[in-house]
Design a protein around this motif. Structure first.
Motif, PDB file in Angstrom:
ATOM      1  N   ARG A   1       0.814  -1.226   0.000  1.00 14.60           N
ATOM      2  CA  ARG A   1       0.000   0.000   0.000  1.00 14.60           C
ATOM      3  C   ARG A   1       0.839   1.262   0.000  1.00 14.60           C
ATOM      4  O   ARG A   1       0.375   2.313  -0.435  1.00 14.60           O
ATOM      5  N   CYS A   2       2.061   1.197   0.532  1.00 14.50           N
ATOM      6  CA  CYS A   2       2.894   2.394   0.642  1.00 14.50           C
ATOM      7  C   CYS A   2       3.259   2.912  -0.749  1.00 14.50           C
ATOM      8  O   CYS A   2       3.739   2.169  -1.596  1.00 14.50           O
ATOM      9  N   VAL A   3       3.018   4.213  -0.957  1.00 13.34           N
ATOM     10  CA  VAL A   3       3.342   4.835  -2.244  1.00 13.34           C
ATOM     11  C   VAL A   3       4.502   5.828  -2.125  1.00 13.34           C
ATOM     12  O   VAL A   3       4.787   6.579  -3.050  1.00 13.34           O
ATOM     13  N   GLY A   4       5.155   5.830  -0.949  1.00 14.68           N
ATOM     14  CA  GLY A   4       6.336   6.674  -0.773  1.00 14.68           C
ATOM     15  C   GLY A   4       6.042   8.157  -0.737  1.00 14.68           C
ATOM     16  O   GLY A   4       6.864   8.974  -1.169  1.00 14.68           O
ATOM     17  N   SER A   5       4.886   8.519  -0.189  1.00 17.33           N
ATOM     18  CA  SER A   5       4.506   9.937  -0.167  1.00 17.33           C
ATOM     19  C   SER A   5       5.367  10.757   0.793  1.00 17.33           C
ATOM     20  O   SER A   5       5.521  11.962   0.616  1.00 17.33           O
ATOM     21  N   GLY A   6       5.882  10.109   1.826  1.00 22.16           N
ATOM     22  CA  GLY A   6       6.728  10.813   2.783  1.00 22.16           C
ATOM     23  C   GLY A   6       5.995  11.537   3.889  1.00 22.16           C
ATOM     24  O   GLY A   6       6.620  12.226   4.689  1.00 22.16           O
ATOM     25  N   VAL A   7       4.682  11.393   3.945  1.00 23.98           N
ATOM     26  CA  VAL A   7       3.930  12.052   5.014  1.00 23.98           C
ATOM     27  C   VAL A   7       4.397  11.563   6.376  1.00 23.98           C
ATOM     28  O   VAL A   7       4.603  12.344   7.310  1.00 23.98           O
ATOM     29  N   CYS A   8       4.592  10.270   6.499  1.00 25.96           N
ATOM     30  CA  CYS A   8       5.012   9.718   7.800  1.00 25.96           C
ATOM     31  C   CYS A   8       6.390  10.258   8.188  1.00 25.96           C
ATOM     32  O   CYS A   8       6.628  10.568   9.351  1.00 25.96           O
ATOM     33  N   GLU A   9       7.270  10.369   7.225  1.00 28.04           N
ATOM     34  CA  GLU A   9       8.610  10.895   7.509  1.00 28.04           C
ATOM     35  C   GLU A   9       8.535  12.331   8.014  1.00 28.04           C
ATOM     36  O   GLU A   9       9.255  12.719   8.935  1.00 28.04           O
TER      37      GLU A   9
ATOM     38  N   VAL B   1      12.000   4.183  -0.938  1.00 27.28           N
ATOM     39  CA  VAL B   1      11.481   3.051  -0.165  1.00 27.28           C
ATOM     40  C   VAL B   1      11.495   3.418   1.316  1.00 27.28           C
ATOM     41  O   VAL B   1      12.493   3.933   1.825  1.00 27.28           O
ATOM     42  N   LEU B   2      10.402   3.159   1.966  1.00 25.76           N
ATOM     43  CA  LEU B   2      10.292   3.541   3.367  1.00 25.76           C
ATOM     44  C   LEU B   2      11.138   2.643   4.260  1.00 25.76           C
ATOM     45  O   LEU B   2      11.038   1.419   4.209  1.00 25.76           O
ATOM     46  N   VAL B   3      11.948   3.291   5.104  1.00 22.50           N
ATOM     47  CA  VAL B   3      12.735   2.592   6.114  1.00 22.50           C
ATOM     48  C   VAL B   3      12.119   2.921   7.468  1.00 22.50           C
ATOM     49  O   VAL B   3      11.869   4.087   7.764  1.00 22.50           O
TER      50      VAL B   3
ATOM     51  N   SER C   1      -2.391   9.808   9.244  1.00 26.28           N
ATOM     52  CA  SER C   1      -2.241  10.725   8.114  1.00 26.28           C
ATOM     53  C   SER C   1      -1.769  10.048   6.838  1.00 26.28           C
ATOM     54  O   SER C   1      -1.778  10.671   5.769  1.00 26.28           O
ATOM     55  N   CYS C   2      -1.342   8.812   6.930  1.00 24.69           N
ATOM     56  CA  CYS C   2      -0.884   8.120   5.723  1.00 24.69           C
ATOM     57  C   CYS C   2      -2.010   8.072   4.694  1.00 24.69           C
ATOM     58  O   CYS C   2      -3.094   7.575   4.987  1.00 24.69           O
ATOM     59  N   PRO C   3      -1.759   8.600   3.503  1.00 26.41           N
ATOM     60  CA  PRO C   3      -2.840   8.708   2.507  1.00 26.41           C
ATOM     61  C   PRO C   3      -3.353   7.363   2.004  1.00 26.41           C
ATOM     62  O   PRO C   3      -4.474   7.297   1.483  1.00 26.41           O
ATOM     63  N   THR C   4      -2.567   6.331   2.151  1.00 32.00           N
ATOM     64  CA  THR C   4      -3.019   5.022   1.657  1.00 32.00           C
ATOM     65  C   THR C   4      -3.275   4.025   2.787  1.00 32.00           C
ATOM     66  O   THR C   4      -3.441   2.834   2.542  1.00 32.00           O
ATOM     67  N   ARG C   5      -3.263   4.522   4.020  1.00 28.79           N
ATOM     68  CA  ARG C   5      -3.504   3.650   5.177  1.00 28.79           C
ATOM     69  C   ARG C   5      -2.551   2.471   5.203  1.00 28.79           C
ATOM     70  O   ARG C   5      -2.950   1.342   5.504  1.00 28.79           O
ATOM     71  N   ALA C   6      -1.304   2.755   4.878  1.00 28.78           N
ATOM     72  CA  ALA C   6      -0.309   1.679   4.816  1.00 28.78           C
ATOM     73  C   ALA C   6       0.286   1.352   6.185  1.00 28.78           C
ATOM     74  O   ALA C   6       0.931   0.320   6.332  1.00 28.78           O
ATOM     75  N   LEU C   7       0.082   2.245   7.147  1.00 31.05           N
ATOM     76  CA  LEU C   7       0.690   2.046   8.466  1.00 31.05           C
ATOM     77  C   LEU C   7      -0.340   1.538   9.468  1.00 31.05           C
ATOM     78  O   LEU C   7      -1.503   1.937   9.431  1.00 31.05           O
ATOM     79  N   SER C   8       0.127   0.679  10.363  1.00 30.80           N
ATOM     80  CA  SER C   8      -0.731   0.262  11.457  1.00 30.80           C
ATOM     81  C   SER C   8       0.096   0.253  12.737  1.00 30.80           C
ATOM     82  O   SER C   8       1.296   0.003  12.723  1.00 30.80           O
TER      83      SER C   8
HETATM   84  S1  SF4 Z   1       2.760   8.137   4.665  1.00 29.47           S
HETATM   85 FE1  SF4 Z   1       2.099   6.085   4.042  1.00 29.47          FE
HETATM   86  S2  SF4 Z   1       2.322   6.028   1.823  1.00 29.47           S
HETATM   87 FE2  SF4 Z   1       3.513   7.763   2.567  1.00 29.47          FE
HETATM   88  S3  SF4 Z   1       5.609   6.951   2.842  1.00 29.47           S
HETATM   89 FE3  SF4 Z   1       4.544   6.777   4.808  1.00 29.47          FE
HETATM   90  S4  SF4 Z   1       3.666   4.697   4.819  1.00 29.47           S
HETATM   91 FE4  SF4 Z   1       4.192   5.199   2.702  1.00 29.47          FE
END
Ligand code: SF4
Length: 64
Positions: A10-18, A32-34, A54-61
């Motif tokens: 699901r992660c699209v590398g948007s960088g919001v989490c970073e 690639v997310l580390v 805030s992850c736009p694709t709900r890739a984090l839990s």
């Molecule tokens: S916010 Fe979500 S989609 Fe974006 S890099 Fe982080 S895990 Fe991936």
């Protein structure tokens, strides 16, 4: 101990989490997310919760 996981499909590398929790999440040079700390300590949890929500694709839990 809390545990954060990434659904790589699901992660699209948007960088919001970073941007919200840079001590825990970082995009490498290939986008690639580390995850530096899959078991974030108490002081990081609020930022990690923000990132999860805030992850736009709900890739984090986060399991607490
Ligand atoms: S916010 Fe979500 S989609 Fe974006 S890099 Fe982080 S895990 Fe991936």
């Amino acid at each position: 101990m809390s545990r954060v996981e990434v659904d790589r499909d699901r992660c699209v590398g948007s960088g919001v989490c970073e941007s919200l929790a840079p001590a825990v999440f970082e995009l490498d040079d290939d986008g690639v997310l580390v995850v530096h700390s899959s078991e974030p300590d108490e002081g990081q949890l609020d930022a990690v919760r923000d990132a999860v929500q805030s992850c736009p694709t709900r890739a984090l839990s986060l399991t607490e």
